[in-house]
Design a protein around this motif. Structure first.
Motif, PDB file in Angstrom:
ATOM      1  N   ALA A  56       0.824  -1.207   0.000  1.00 18.24           N
ATOM      2  CA  ALA A  56       0.000   0.000   0.000  1.00 18.24           C
ATOM      3  C   ALA A  56       0.858   1.258   0.000  1.00 18.24           C
ATOM      4  CB  ALA A  56      -0.933  -0.012   1.208  1.00 18.24           C
ATOM      5  N   GLN A  60       1.189   4.126  -3.072  1.00 21.95           N
ATOM      6  CA  GLN A  60       0.753   5.503  -2.819  1.00 21.95           C
ATOM      7  C   GLN A  60       1.915   6.494  -2.790  1.00 21.95           C
ATOM      8  OE1 GLN A  60      -2.775   5.632   0.121  1.00 21.95           O
ATOM      9  NE2 GLN A  60      -1.902   3.584   0.420  1.00 21.95           N
ATOM     10  N   THR A 281      -3.534  -0.857   6.901  1.00 22.53           N
ATOM     11  CA  THR A 281      -3.506  -0.087   5.649  1.00 22.53           C
ATOM     12  C   THR A 281      -4.452   1.105   5.719  1.00 22.53           C
ATOM     13  OG1 THR A 281      -5.133  -1.622   4.693  1.00 22.53           O
ATOM     14  CG2 THR A 281      -2.801  -2.041   4.218  1.00 22.53           C
TER      15      THR A 281
END
Length: 323
Positions: A56, A60, A281
């Motif tokens: 994650a 990102q 997350t």
């Protein structure tokens, strides 16, 4: 220097990093952590959680990951993730030496880690880290330097660290305790062959504990990359534990207390990388909103009133239980 890659990055989250302290071992001191992790904190369960967080974070835009020898099996989990993704070649990896993990995968151990800043411990842990991370390691930091640490005066250790630096490894240090500013300034004075030894500093700085700020500004001015840890004050600035002033500002900007707390640190001109210590997350996604928080002067002034005396802050931190 690997952090030059971060300095030139244009993604909003490039100055946010992921720390693995909360997910590399079953026990840690963050408030609320008992609800964040699986009830059965097996090695496989925490490996899976670490990998989900790394996936994650990378997706990102996070490009710095921070771990340590004392974070249980965090180095191993990170190494597994990197080995399974050979195409990930732009991640900056930092680890730390100086504490040995002693809890044997238990949450109720009498002692979870033992500190030792001797050259012998450096050599042992450097070999252990190298066996796992190999040439993926960019930064090796002395873990939790205090003003009385022998690492500040041990010239034989300094020579070994300088040798590692000559071979391409960035050498840094982290600090903890109420005298962080003193430790930072002492470390800035350490030289080998007339050249500064340390190229990075990692310190605790958050809305409640700001005492290291002036020394971190000096370190930045001296050319060191500043990494900020414990921006959430081990959960004291999150959700139900957050002070009223922080909750009010979060409501005004329609984001979480965590994002506001981290945004406060990102506003400091000396802050190179601000670590998220997320254990889920969803926490990570909320933390990363820090890059979009609008803190005007009025909101900043309200948040700056939250600072505590360093001795009081660290006394409170010492009372946090290992969950």
């Amino acid at each position: 220097m690997p952090f030059s890659r971060l300095a030139t990055a244009t993604t909003p989250t490039a100055h946010l990093g992921l720390g693995l302290a909360a997910v590399g071992r079953p026990g840690y001191i963050n408030l609320g952590r008992q609800a964040d992790l699986p009830a059965e904190r097996t090695v496989d369960a925490l490996r899976a959680r670490t990998h989900a967080l790394l996936d994650a974070a990378y997706a990102q835009g996070v490009r710095y990951v921070d771990t340590a020898r004392s974070y249980g099996r965090a180095e191993e989990f990170l190494a597994d993730w990197l080995n399974a993704r050979p195409d990930v070649d732009d991640l900056v990896v930092g680890s730390k030496w100086g504490y040995t993990y002693t809890a044997d995968w238990s949450t109720d151990a009498e002692q979870h880690e033992v500190k030792d800043h001797t050259a012998a411990t450096y050599e042992r842990q450097r070999a252990e880290t190298a066996a796992l991370l190999g040439d993926r390691l960019d930064l090796y930091q002395i873990h939790s330097v205090t003003p009385d640490s022998p690492a500040l005066t041990d010239r034989s250790l300094h020579a070994k660290l300088a040798e590692a630096a000559e071979q391409g490894l960035t050498v840094g240090f982290s600090t903890s305790g109420p005298a962080q500013a003193d430790a930072i300034r002492a470390a800035l004075a350490v030289t080998v062959g007339g050249e500064p030894l340390f190229r990075t500093v990692q310190s605790t700085y958050n809305a409640l504990e700001t005492s290291a700020g002036p020394a971190l500004a000096e370190a930045h001015e001296a050319g060191l990359t500043v990494i900020v840890k414990e921006g959430m004050a081990n959960g004291r600035l999150a959700g139900p534990h957050a002070p009223e002033a922080l909750r009010a500002v979060a409501a005004e900007v329609s984001l979480g207390c965590d994002a506001v707390a981290l945004a406060l640190i990102l506003r400091r001109p000396w802050a190179g990388v601000v670590l998220s210590g997320a254990a889920t997350t969803s926490q990570l996604a909320s933390n990363l909103h820090a890059a979009a928080v609008d803190l005007d002067d009025g909101r900043l002034a309200r948040l700056e009133k939250l600072a505590e005396e360093p001795q009081a802050y660290w006394k409170q931190r010492a009372r946090l239980p290992w969950h």
